[in-house]
Scaffold this motif. Structure first.
Motif, PDB file in Angstrom:
ATOM      1  N   GLN A  64       0.808  -1.169  -0.128  1.00  0.00           N
ATOM      2  CA  GLN A  64      -0.080  -0.041   0.099  1.00  0.00           C
ATOM      3  C   GLN A  64       0.880   1.222   0.050  1.00  0.00           C
ATOM      4  OE1 GLN A  64      -2.206  -1.028   3.525  1.00  0.00           O
ATOM      5  NE2 GLN A  64      -4.160  -1.494   2.206  1.00  0.00           N
ATOM      6  N   ILE A  65       1.857   1.075   0.778  1.00  0.00           N
ATOM      7  CA  ILE A  65       2.808   2.237   0.891  1.00  0.00           C
ATOM      8  C   ILE A  65       3.251   2.634  -0.681  1.00  0.00           C
ATOM      9  CG2 ILE A  65       5.019   3.282   1.917  1.00  0.00           C
ATOM     10  CD1 ILE A  65       4.016   1.526   4.388  1.00  0.00           C
ATOM     11  N   TYR A  66       3.736   1.643  -1.305  1.00  0.00           N
ATOM     12  CA  TYR A  66       4.548   1.553  -2.430  1.00  0.00           C
ATOM     13  C   TYR A  66       3.784   2.246  -3.532  1.00  0.00           C
ATOM     14  CZ  TYR A  66       6.775  -0.055  -6.933  1.00  0.00           C
ATOM     15  OH  TYR A  66       7.239   0.224  -8.205  1.00  0.00           O
ATOM     16  N   SER A  67       2.252   1.970  -3.555  1.00  0.00           N
ATOM     17  CA  SER A  67       0.987   2.235  -4.381  1.00  0.00           C
ATOM     18  C   SER A  67       0.837   3.763  -4.144  1.00  0.00           C
ATOM     19  CB  SER A  67       0.095   1.610  -4.137  1.00  0.00           C
ATOM     20  OG  SER A  67       0.150   0.022  -4.575  1.00  0.00           O
ATOM     21  N   ILE A  68       0.826   4.260  -2.825  1.00  0.00           N
ATOM     22  CA  ILE A  68       0.774   5.477  -2.434  1.00  0.00           C
ATOM     23  C   ILE A  68       1.665   6.575  -2.848  1.00  0.00           C
ATOM     24  CG2 ILE A  68       0.622   7.215  -0.383  1.00  0.00           C
ATOM     25  CD1 ILE A  68      -0.895   4.881   1.085  1.00  0.00           C
ATOM     26  N   VAL A  69       2.876   5.877  -2.946  1.00  0.00           N
ATOM     27  CA  VAL A  69       4.215   6.824  -3.287  1.00  0.00           C
ATOM     28  C   VAL A  69       4.085   6.897  -4.724  1.00  0.00           C
ATOM     29  CG1 VAL A  69       6.701   6.832  -3.191  1.00  0.00           C
ATOM     30  CG2 VAL A  69       5.420   6.419  -1.107  1.00  0.00           C
ATOM     31  N   MET A  70       3.933   5.837  -5.418  1.00  0.00           N
ATOM     32  CA  MET A  70       4.096   5.998  -6.940  1.00  0.00           C
ATOM     33  C   MET A  70       2.853   6.658  -7.488  1.00  0.00           C
ATOM     34  SD  MET A  70       6.909   4.530  -7.075  1.00  0.00           S
ATOM     35  CE  MET A  70       7.235   4.337  -8.853  1.00  0.00           C
ATOM     36  N   ALA A  71       1.745   6.658  -6.800  1.00  0.00           N
ATOM     37  CA  ALA A  71       0.841   7.374  -7.466  1.00  0.00           C
ATOM     38  C   ALA A  71       0.508   8.994  -6.968  1.00  0.00           C
ATOM     39  CB  ALA A  71      -0.774   6.635  -6.957  1.00  0.00           C
ATOM     40  N   GLU A  72       1.668   9.328  -5.970  1.00  0.00           N
ATOM     41  CA  GLU A  72       1.754  10.474  -5.467  1.00  0.00           C
ATOM     42  C   GLU A  72       0.629  11.028  -4.639  1.00  0.00           C
ATOM     43  OE1 GLU A  72       3.172  13.644  -8.462  1.00  0.00           O
ATOM     44  OE2 GLU A  72       4.827  12.045  -8.954  1.00  0.00           O
ATOM     45  N   ASP A  73       0.037  10.184  -4.055  1.00  0.00           N
ATOM     46  CA  ASP A  73      -1.336  10.209  -3.223  1.00  0.00           C
ATOM     47  C   ASP A  73      -0.846  11.083  -1.862  1.00  0.00           C
ATOM     48  OD1 ASP A  73      -3.608  10.000  -1.802  1.00  0.00           O
ATOM     49  OD2 ASP A  73      -3.866   8.043  -2.006  1.00  0.00           O
ATOM     50  N   ILE A  74      -1.118  12.190  -1.882  1.00  0.00           N
ATOM     51  CA  ILE A  74      -0.650  12.978  -0.717  1.00  0.00           C
ATOM     52  C   ILE A  74      -1.591  12.818   0.248  1.00  0.00           C
ATOM     53  CG2 ILE A  74      -0.171  15.259   0.202  1.00  0.00           C
ATOM     54  CD1 ILE A  74       1.099  16.092  -2.537  1.00  0.00           C
ATOM     55  N   THR A  75      -2.952  12.790  -0.066  1.00  0.00           N
ATOM     56  CA  THR A  75      -4.124  12.687   0.955  1.00  0.00           C
ATOM     57  C   THR A  75      -4.006  11.301   1.847  1.00  0.00           C
ATOM     58  OG1 THR A  75      -5.474  14.028  -0.431  1.00  0.00           O
ATOM     59  CG2 THR A  75      -6.617  12.497   1.220  1.00  0.00           C
ATOM     60  N   GLY A  76      -3.685  10.277   0.839  1.00  0.00           N
ATOM     61  CA  GLY A  76      -3.308   9.071   1.651  1.00  0.00           C
ATOM     62  C   GLY A  76      -2.419   9.068   2.618  1.00  0.00           C
ATOM     63  N   MET A  77      -1.042   9.515   2.373  1.00  0.00           N
ATOM     64  CA  MET A  77       0.151   9.623   3.068  1.00  0.00           C
ATOM     65  C   MET A  77      -0.303  10.556   4.265  1.00  0.00           C
ATOM     66  SD  MET A  77       3.006   8.249   3.591  1.00  0.00           S
ATOM     67  CE  MET A  77       3.703   7.825   1.911  1.00  0.00           C
ATOM     68  N   SER A  78      -0.844  11.697   4.095  1.00  0.00           N
ATOM     69  CA  SER A  78      -1.389  12.427   5.193  1.00  0.00           C
ATOM     70  C   SER A  78      -2.248  11.740   6.270  1.00  0.00           C
ATOM     71  CB  SER A  78      -2.142  13.683   4.651  1.00  0.00           C
ATOM     72  OG  SER A  78      -1.189  14.430   3.726  1.00  0.00           O
ATOM     73  N   ALA A  79      -2.816  10.800   5.775  1.00  0.00           N
ATOM     74  CA  ALA A  79      -3.951  10.151   6.668  1.00  0.00           C
ATOM     75  C   ALA A  79      -2.871   9.436   7.766  1.00  0.00           C
ATOM     76  CB  ALA A  79      -4.621   9.009   5.969  1.00  0.00           C
ATOM     77  N   VAL A  80      -1.614   9.324   7.763  1.00  0.00           N
ATOM     78  CA  VAL A  80      -1.117   8.516   8.930  1.00  0.00           C
ATOM     79  C   VAL A  80      -0.933   9.771  10.047  1.00  0.00           C
ATOM     80  CG1 VAL A  80       1.460   7.840   9.375  1.00  0.00           C
ATOM     81  CG2 VAL A  80       0.432   7.258   7.051  1.00  0.00           C
ATOM     82  N   PRO A  81      -1.092   9.147  11.178  1.00  0.00           N
ATOM     83  CA  PRO A  81      -1.070  10.097  12.456  1.00  0.00           C
ATOM     84  C   PRO A  81       0.427  10.653  12.349  1.00  0.00           C
ATOM     85  CG  PRO A  81      -2.088   7.871  12.960  1.00  0.00           C
ATOM     86  CD  PRO A  81      -1.622   7.984  11.492  1.00  0.00           C
ATOM     87  N   GLY A  82       0.676  11.750  12.636  1.00  0.00           N
ATOM     88  CA  GLY A  82       1.855  12.596  12.658  1.00  0.00           C
ATOM     89  C   GLY A  82       2.371  13.210  11.404  1.00  0.00           C
ATOM     90  N   VAL A  83       1.638  12.681  10.352  1.00  0.00           N
ATOM     91  CA  VAL A  83       2.296  13.157   9.060  1.00  0.00           C
ATOM     92  C   VAL A  83       1.357  14.430   8.495  1.00  0.00           C
ATOM     93  CG1 VAL A  83       2.634  12.463   6.656  1.00  0.00           C
ATOM     94  CG2 VAL A  83       3.181  11.114   8.641  1.00  0.00           C
ATOM     95  N   GLY A  84       1.890  15.438   8.403  1.00  0.00           N
ATOM     96  CA  GLY A  84       1.270  16.455   7.745  1.00  0.00           C
ATOM     97  C   GLY A  84       1.238  16.649   6.298  1.00  0.00           C
TER      98      GLY A  84
END
Length: 204
Positions: free
Chosen positions: A97-117
């Motif tokens: 899932q992390i791989y997919s989020i990064v490759m898709a440049e999904d900032i919203t998805g990555m920002s859903a991690v607690p502590g990640v703005g």
């Protein structure tokens, strides 16, 4: 360096596991994904580990799979990302899932991690994308079933073993990738290490 631990699971929380290895208790920081896959207390377990040395402490972190450990290495290589934040990402998402989020440049998805703005999410994606593009195996990394963490895994490739060995020697993920870039998957681990260390300016 300690690359893995195999012992009896004494304690387990969502963030910490304690393993009895030949009478010595090792406290290991873990992700939520790894915590969910641990067997019941008192049973044997194997964790793939990474040691981190700080200014005033030495800490061990354990992972259900080699792929999760590799993703941890990639995450902590990002500027201003420490082990705790890396584990938070690995607790929210699986490796694939992390791989997919990064490759898709999904900032919203990555920002859903607690502590990640938003800014941290942008930096993670920016710095990880080029590196993960070379780690195609992470795109299909398996997630162990709940409570069924295996004691062993399918044989890894020579490149995977060589990469793990170089990282355990203290080389950064970037140095490791450069040292192994372009080498044949069919080479023996010993030959890969010898060639990589030569590139790194060290005696094999």
């Amino acid at each position: 360096m300690i690359a893995q631990l195999h012992g009896i699971l004494l304690e387990a929380t969502l963030s910490v596991a304690v393993l009895d290895v030949s009478g010595i208790g090792f406290e290991v920081g873990i992700s939520g994904m790894t915590a969910a896959s641990l067997p019941p207390l008192g049973e044997e377990v194997r964790l793939y580990t990474r040691m981190r040395i700080g200014n005033d402490a030495v800490a061990l972190f354990g992972f259900a799979t080699v792929e999760e450990r590799t993703m941890f290495d990639r995450l902590v290589a990002v500027s201003s990302v420490g082990p705790r934040l890396a584990l938070a990402v690995l607790s929210k998402y699986s490796v694939s899932q992390i791989y997919s989020i990064v490759m898709a440049e999904d900032i919203t998805g990555m920002s859903a991690v607690p502590g990640v703005g938003k800014k941290t999410a942008q930096r993670l994606i920016l710095e990880l994308k080029g590196t993960l593009a070379k780690d195609h195996g992470l795109a299909a990394a398996d997630v162990p079933a709940a409570g069924q963490l295996p004691l062993s895994r399918a044989a890894s490739s020579p490149l995977d073993d060589a990469r793990a060995a170089l990282l355990s020697m203290g080389f950064s993920p970037q140095e490791t990738d450069l040292a192994l870039d372009g080498y044949d998957e069919g080479m023996r681990v010993e030959d890969l290490l010898a060639a990589a260390l030569k590139r790194l300016g060290m005696d094999a």
